[in-house]
Design a protein around this motif. Sequence first.
Motif, short mmCIF file in Angstrom:
data_model
loop_
_atom_site.label_atom_id
_atom_site.label_comp_id
_atom_site.label_asym_id
_atom_site.label_seq_id
_atom_site.Cartn_x
_atom_site.Cartn_y
_atom_site.Cartn_z
N LEU A 147 0.83 -1.20 0.00
CA LEU A 147 0.00 0.00 0.00
C LEU A 147 0.87 1.25 0.00
O LEU A 147 1.98 1.23 0.57
N PRO A 148 0.42 2.33 -0.60
CA PRO A 148 1.14 3.61 -0.49
C PRO A 148 0.85 4.22 0.89
O PRO A 148 -0.01 5.10 1.03
N ILE A 149 1.58 3.76 1.91
CA ILE A 149 1.26 4.07 3.31
C ILE A 149 1.19 5.57 3.56
O ILE A 149 0.22 6.08 4.12
N GLN A 150 2.23 6.30 3.14
CA GLN A 150 2.28 7.73 3.45
C GLN A 150 1.15 8.48 2.77
O GLN A 150 0.52 9.37 3.37
N GLU A 151 0.84 8.14 1.53
CA GLU A 151 -0.24 8.81 0.81
C GLU A 151 -1.60 8.53 1.47
O GLU A 151 -2.45 9.42 1.55
N CYS B 112 5.85 -2.86 10.05
CA CYS B 112 5.40 -1.98 11.13
C CYS B 112 4.68 -0.75 10.60
O CYS B 112 3.86 -0.16 11.32
N GLU B 113 4.96 -0.33 9.39
CA GLU B 113 4.25 0.82 8.83
C GLU B 113 2.78 0.49 8.61
O GLU B 113 1.90 1.32 8.84
N LEU B 114 2.51 -0.74 8.16
CA LEU B 114 1.12 -1.17 8.00
C LEU B 114 0.42 -1.21 9.35
O LEU B 114 -0.73 -0.76 9.48
N TYR B 115 1.10 -1.71 10.37
CA TYR B 115 0.51 -1.74 11.71
C TYR B 115 0.22 -0.33 12.22
O TYR B 115 -0.84 -0.06 12.77
N SER B 116 1.17 0.58 12.02
CA SER B 116 0.99 1.95 12.49
C SER B 116 -0.20 2.61 11.80
O SER B 116 -0.99 3.33 12.43
N LEU B 117 -0.36 2.36 10.50
CA LEU B 117 -1.48 2.93 9.74
C LEU B 117 -2.81 2.44 10.31
O LEU B 117 -3.71 3.23 10.61
N MET B 118 -2.94 1.14 10.47
CA MET B 118 -4.21 0.58 10.92
C MET B 118 -4.48 0.90 12.39
O MET B 118 -5.63 1.10 12.79
N ALA B 119 -3.43 0.95 13.21
CA ALA B 119 -3.61 1.31 14.61
C ALA B 119 -4.13 2.74 14.74
O ALA B 119 -4.98 3.03 15.59
N HIS B 120 -3.62 3.64 13.89
CA HIS B 120 -4.10 5.01 13.89
C HIS B 120 -5.56 5.08 13.48
O HIS B 120 -6.38 5.77 14.10
N LYS C 166 -12.08 -5.35 11.71
CA LYS C 166 -10.81 -5.44 12.43
C LYS C 166 -10.19 -6.83 12.30
O LYS C 166 -8.98 -6.97 12.06
N ASP C 167 -10.98 -7.88 12.44
CA ASP C 167 -10.45 -9.25 12.41
C ASP C 167 -10.14 -9.73 11.01
O ASP C 167 -9.54 -10.80 10.83
N ASP C 168 -10.54 -8.99 9.99
CA ASP C 168 -10.31 -9.42 8.61
C ASP C 168 -9.06 -8.79 7.99
O ASP C 168 -8.73 -9.10 6.84
N TYR C 169 -8.40 -7.91 8.74
CA TYR C 169 -7.15 -7.33 8.24
C TYR C 169 -6.00 -8.27 8.59
O TYR C 169 -5.60 -8.39 9.75
N THR C 170 -5.49 -8.95 7.59
CA THR C 170 -4.39 -9.90 7.77
C THR C 170 -3.24 -9.54 6.85
O THR C 170 -3.40 -8.75 5.90
N CYS C 171 -2.09 -10.12 7.12
CA CYS C 171 -0.91 -9.89 6.28
C CYS C 171 -0.03 -11.14 6.31
O CYS C 171 -0.22 -12.03 7.16
N ILE C 172 0.91 -11.21 5.40
CA ILE C 172 1.79 -12.37 5.26
C ILE C 172 3.18 -11.99 5.74
O ILE C 172 3.76 -11.00 5.26
N MET C 173 3.72 -12.77 6.65
CA MET C 173 5.07 -12.52 7.15
C MET C 173 6.10 -12.80 6.06
O MET C 173 6.00 -13.82 5.37
N PRO C 174 7.09 -11.92 5.88
CA PRO C 174 8.14 -12.21 4.89
C PRO C 174 8.96 -13.41 5.34
O PRO C 174 9.19 -13.62 6.52
N GLY C 175 9.40 -14.20 4.37
CA GLY C 175 10.16 -15.39 4.69
C GLY C 175 9.57 -16.61 4.01
O GLY C 175 8.50 -16.55 3.37
N PRO C 176 10.23 -17.74 4.14
CA PRO C 176 9.76 -18.96 3.43
C PRO C 176 8.48 -19.54 4.00
O PRO C 176 7.75 -20.23 3.29
N ASP C 177 8.16 -19.28 5.27
CA ASP C 177 6.99 -19.90 5.88
C ASP C 177 5.67 -19.28 5.42
O ASP C 177 4.63 -19.95 5.44
N LYS C 178 5.69 -17.99 5.04
CA LYS C 178 4.49 -17.28 4.59
C LYS C 178 3.37 -17.36 5.62
O LYS C 178 2.20 -17.60 5.31
N LYS C 179 3.72 -17.14 6.86
CA LYS C 179 2.75 -17.21 7.93
C LYS C 179 1.80 -16.03 7.87
O LYS C 179 2.21 -14.89 7.66
N ILE C 180 0.50 -16.28 8.07
CA ILE C 180 -0.52 -15.24 8.02
C ILE C 180 -0.81 -14.75 9.45
O ILE C 180 -1.08 -15.55 10.35
N LEU C 181 -0.73 -13.44 9.64
CA LEU C 181 -0.95 -12.84 10.94
C LEU C 181 -2.04 -11.77 10.85
O LEU C 181 -2.29 -11.22 9.78
#
Length: 493
Positions: free
Chosen positions: A198-202, A225-233, A246-261
């Motif tokens: 996402l264009p976080i700053q915009e 953390c920028e995505l977290y800061s945006l949504m927390a605000h 709120k519960d439908d906002y998820t993201c994928i952790m970088p790395g080989p595991d591709k864990k969804i948080l």
Amino acid sequence: MPSSMELFIKWAVCTSLVLIRIPGIDGSIVNFHKTCICASNIVSCSKMNLTTVPADLPKYTAVLDLSYNDITRLRAEWTTYKLPKLHNLLLSHNGLHFISTEAFVYVKHLRYLDLSSNSIRQLDEYIFEQLEYLEVLLLYNNHISQIDRTAFTGLSKLQKLYLSQNQVSRFPLELVKDKTRLEKLSLLDLSSNRIKSLPIQELQDLPAWLKNGLYFHNNTLICDCELYSLMAHWYMRRLNSAVDFKDDYTCIMPGPDKKILHVFELNMHMNCSTYNESVEEAFLEQSLVLKCDTRHRDMSKTWMLPGNVVVSSGNNQTAVVLADGSLEISPIKLEDSGQYTCFAVSEYLNETLYVWVKVHNFTLNGNSETLNTAYTTLVGCLASVVLVLIYLYLTPCKCFCCPGQGKSKNNHEDSIHSSMLSATPTHEDLASKAEPNRHVAFIDPKDLQGQNGKVNRNGEEELEDEAKHGKGKRKKSVADSISSVFSDTPIVV
């Protein structure tokens, strides 16, 4: 409201279209009244297995429902005459995959267009340009993966755009950006797509009333953390887009595991800091504009200064409420620091916002001069230290530094050829004792004089005499040395 006679006439006209050939069913003549239901200015042809739009539609038609059919192509000639009163067109659940760029030439007054649940894969350039009065556009549950940047050009009155459940991978920033955005747009649904970043700053810079209706949950966003800061605000501001899903906002952790948080739990998994509202900072004599960033547009706004002083016209205050509800303080003073309160009121909502202002006790130019002075002082100190170090350790030597040199007792060693800036000793005994312990000493002028205040001319003979006996006691300097009684030049001993 139309009179009973007008309704009867419209019903009669609608029922008079009894025998019409409906192309695409079987080529036979069918009963139009049995195919489409006509109720006043509403024509409903839903779930009639149509493959094309029926011809000879009444010109007074205001609502046309063609949903749940098999109309796969919306050609330019689906109507050959203008339908000036048509404002609702429903084409959902048709398997529609082609829309002509001239499909809406004769229905320019549409305000509601439903193209959801079809097979549309792309939106071509200027495809909706003729629909200048359109307010709601439903495009959800299609296969849209490509959107031309000009696809929504001309939709100056569009308020709600639904693009969820597609294959969109790029956030269409041009729809909400200042100079290119749709001025009336208050809801943009991009949920359940394939957007990764996402264009976080915009997005953070958007007005709150637009962020309130900006949905992008259930995407393939990358966790940071920028995505977290945006949504927390947004959640702290109680924006609908963050609170409702709120519960439908998820993201994928970088790395080989591709864990969804969950996005709102990133502060625990990635040690993200909690978002805090920033403080507005200003310098003396500047102009500062405070925005009352409400969740809804067109609200009545009232400002209160620090000390619970209400801003009103004609009270000779430096704070003035602008036409858009913002508060301008000019020129700002030190006593203007503190908490400002904006009360926003509408027919359905009351909202209170707080803005903290910190005024620095100097002007912007004064601050710059102070920094320049400090910088100059620091550079001067560093230069002095460097010069002292060079003077102590990098001064070139002539005789006592070199093996086999400096044993001559030539009086020219103390002659005027020795530089005033040179710290090189001129005597053999000093050379032998200076190397292990070098330090700086300043010669007291009285040590260079005799009891009668004159220079001791026999100093050289006494020094040579003691040097022969191996004594290292320092004697008075010779008269021929260029280091005079007025010199404070350090000498290495």
